[in-house]
Design a protein around this motif. Structure first.
Motif, PDB file in Angstrom:
ATOM      1  N   ILE A 118      -8.433 -24.380  72.154  1.00  0.00           N
ATOM      2  CA  ILE A 118      -8.834 -25.710  71.716  1.00  0.00           C
ATOM      3  C   ILE A 118      -9.997 -26.168  72.597  1.00  0.00           C
ATOM      4  CG2 ILE A 118      -8.097 -28.086  71.290  1.00  0.00           C
ATOM      5  CD1 ILE A 118      -6.668 -25.845  69.618  1.00  0.00           C
ATOM      6  N   THR A 119      -9.727 -26.404  73.842  1.00  0.00           N
ATOM      7  CA  THR A 119     -10.749 -26.748  74.830  1.00  0.00           C
ATOM      8  C   THR A 119     -10.099 -26.747  76.201  1.00  0.00           C
ATOM      9  OG1 THR A 119     -12.401 -28.368  75.561  1.00  0.00           O
ATOM     10  CG2 THR A 119     -10.410 -29.247  74.537  1.00  0.00           C
ATOM     11  N   THR A 120     -10.889 -26.453  77.207  1.00  0.00           N
ATOM     12  CA  THR A 120     -10.397 -26.500  78.583  1.00  0.00           C
ATOM     13  C   THR A 120     -10.761 -27.821  79.246  1.00  0.00           C
ATOM     14  OG1 THR A 120     -12.397 -25.385  79.354  1.00  0.00           O
ATOM     15  CG2 THR A 120     -10.474 -23.993  78.860  1.00  0.00           C
ATOM     16  N   HIS A 121     -11.480 -28.685  78.539  1.00  0.00           N
ATOM     17  CA  HIS A 121     -11.898 -29.982  79.073  1.00  0.00           C
ATOM     18  C   HIS A 121     -10.900 -31.054  78.666  1.00  0.00           C
ATOM     19  CE1 HIS A 121     -15.670 -28.262  80.347  1.00  0.00           C
ATOM     20  NE2 HIS A 121     -15.779 -27.701  79.150  1.00  0.00           N
ATOM     21  N   ASN A 122     -10.298 -31.702  79.654  1.00  0.00           N
ATOM     22  CA  ASN A 122      -9.246 -32.676  79.381  1.00  0.00           C
ATOM     23  C   ASN A 122      -9.705 -33.844  78.526  1.00  0.00           C
ATOM     24  OD1 ASN A 122      -7.237 -31.260  80.676  1.00  0.00           O
ATOM     25  ND2 ASN A 122      -7.578 -32.266  82.644  1.00  0.00           N
ATOM     26  N   ASP A 123     -10.909 -34.365  78.758  1.00  0.00           N
ATOM     27  CA  ASP A 123     -11.376 -35.501  77.955  1.00  0.00           C
ATOM     28  C   ASP A 123     -11.533 -35.105  76.487  1.00  0.00           C
ATOM     29  OD1 ASP A 123     -11.399 -37.107  80.194  1.00  0.00           O
ATOM     30  OD2 ASP A 123     -13.565 -36.920  80.534  1.00  0.00           O
ATOM     31  N   ALA A 124     -12.093 -33.937  76.254  1.00  0.00           N
ATOM     32  CA  ALA A 124     -12.259 -33.464  74.873  1.00  0.00           C
ATOM     33  C   ALA A 124     -10.893 -33.212  74.227  1.00  0.00           C
ATOM     34  CB  ALA A 124     -13.109 -32.202  74.840  1.00  0.00           C
ATOM     35  N   TYR A 125      -9.962 -32.650  74.989  1.00  0.00           N
ATOM     36  CA  TYR A 125      -8.615 -32.379  74.486  1.00  0.00           C
ATOM     37  C   TYR A 125      -7.921 -33.692  74.109  1.00  0.00           C
ATOM     38  CZ  TYR A 125      -3.946 -30.208  74.358  1.00  0.00           C
ATOM     39  OH  TYR A 125      -2.706 -29.753  73.998  1.00  0.00           O
ATOM     40  N   ALA A 126      -8.034 -34.702  74.964  1.00  0.00           N
ATOM     41  CA  ALA A 126      -7.432 -36.005  74.675  1.00  0.00           C
ATOM     42  C   ALA A 126      -8.027 -36.592  73.396  1.00  0.00           C
ATOM     43  CB  ALA A 126      -7.646 -36.962  75.852  1.00  0.00           C
ATOM     44  N   HIS A 127      -9.338 -36.457  73.236  1.00  0.00           N
ATOM     45  CA  HIS A 127      -9.995 -36.951  72.026  1.00  0.00           C
ATOM     46  C   HIS A 127      -9.463 -36.243  70.776  1.00  0.00           C
ATOM     47  CE1 HIS A 127     -13.090 -38.565  69.423  1.00  0.00           C
ATOM     48  NE2 HIS A 127     -13.291 -37.343  68.983  1.00  0.00           N
ATOM     49  N   VAL A 128      -9.316 -34.937  70.851  1.00  0.00           N
ATOM     50  CA  VAL A 128      -8.812 -34.161  69.705  1.00  0.00           C
ATOM     51  C   VAL A 128      -7.382 -34.594  69.377  1.00  0.00           C
ATOM     52  CG1 VAL A 128      -8.073 -31.853  68.962  1.00  0.00           C
ATOM     53  CG2 VAL A 128     -10.309 -32.166  70.034  1.00  0.00           C
ATOM     54  N   LEU A 129      -6.530 -34.714  70.399  1.00  0.00           N
ATOM     55  CA  LEU A 129      -5.142 -35.133  70.165  1.00  0.00           C
ATOM     56  C   LEU A 129      -5.101 -36.486  69.452  1.00  0.00           C
ATOM     57  CD1 LEU A 129      -3.414 -34.215  73.551  1.00  0.00           C
ATOM     58  CD2 LEU A 129      -3.157 -33.031  71.358  1.00  0.00           C
ATOM     59  N   HIS A 130      -5.869 -37.436  69.954  1.00  0.00           N
ATOM     60  CA  HIS A 130      -5.882 -38.784  69.381  1.00  0.00           C
ATOM     61  C   HIS A 130      -6.459 -38.773  67.959  1.00  0.00           C
ATOM     62  CE1 HIS A 130      -5.889 -43.127  69.337  1.00  0.00           C
ATOM     63  NE2 HIS A 130      -7.171 -43.123  69.010  1.00  0.00           N
ATOM     64  N   HIS A 131      -7.561 -38.081  67.773  1.00  0.00           N
ATOM     65  CA  HIS A 131      -8.207 -37.985  66.464  1.00  0.00           C
ATOM     66  C   HIS A 131      -7.239 -37.426  65.411  1.00  0.00           C
ATOM     67  CE1 HIS A 131     -11.436 -37.159  63.566  1.00  0.00           C
ATOM     68  NE2 HIS A 131     -10.882 -35.976  63.398  1.00  0.00           N
ATOM     69  N   LEU A 132      -6.553 -36.357  65.761  1.00  0.00           N
ATOM     70  CA  LEU A 132      -5.602 -35.758  64.820  1.00  0.00           C
ATOM     71  C   LEU A 132      -4.395 -36.667  64.586  1.00  0.00           C
ATOM     72  CD1 LEU A 132      -5.733 -32.014  65.933  1.00  0.00           C
ATOM     73  CD2 LEU A 132      -6.696 -33.028  63.844  1.00  0.00           C
TER      74      LEU A 132
END
Length: 147
Positions: A118-132
């Protein structure tokens, strides 16, 4: 994950925020799967892999599908993937397609072969989780199953 690699335990030197994000991911997963079960519907998941075409990708998809089936999940007829060494999320047409597919109601969740897919960057991961989550879709990965 390729044919020559084995799933590994999460690193004990994980970047800060991983525990918070993992808790959030589990919460979203539970909300969506519990709501789906409460309505008497089976949970459908769309497999996503970040792997080169060939035997390794096929093996990763088989592992995701076997794990999901053991949990009683339905597998969507469509699978998704990208090639490369963790390209930026904006460069992943396969992951974008999986998100759109699930967001349109064809799946309740996306199951990836691992978190790094998915991504190793926490900010991007948080964005993906929230978006989904806003679209009623959970995200999980093979090492995180069952939820």
């Amino acid at each position: 994950m390729t044919r020559h690699s084995r799933p590994q335990a999460p690193s004990t030197t994980a970047p800060p925020g991983n525990t918070r994000l993992e808790t959030l991911r589990r919460q979203y997963h539970r909300e969506i799967t519990d709501g789906t079960a409460h309505r008497g519907r089976p949970v459908r998941v769309a497999p996503y892999v970040l792997a080169a075409p060939g035997a390794g990708r096929h093996t990763d998809l088989e592992m995701i599908e076997a794990h999901a089936r053991r949990l009683g999940r339905q597998i969507t007829p469509s699978t998704f993937g990208d090639i490369g060494q963790v390209p930026a999320l904006t460069e992943r047409s396969g992951f974008d397609a999986a998100c759109r597919y699930a967001g349109q109601g064809f799946a309740h969740g996306i199951v990836a072969n691992n978190r790094a897919a998915i991504t190793t960057h926490n900010d991007a991961y948080a964005h993906v989780l929230h978006h989904l989550h806003l679209r009623g879709v959970f995200l999980t990965y093979l090492l995180a199953l069952p939820g």
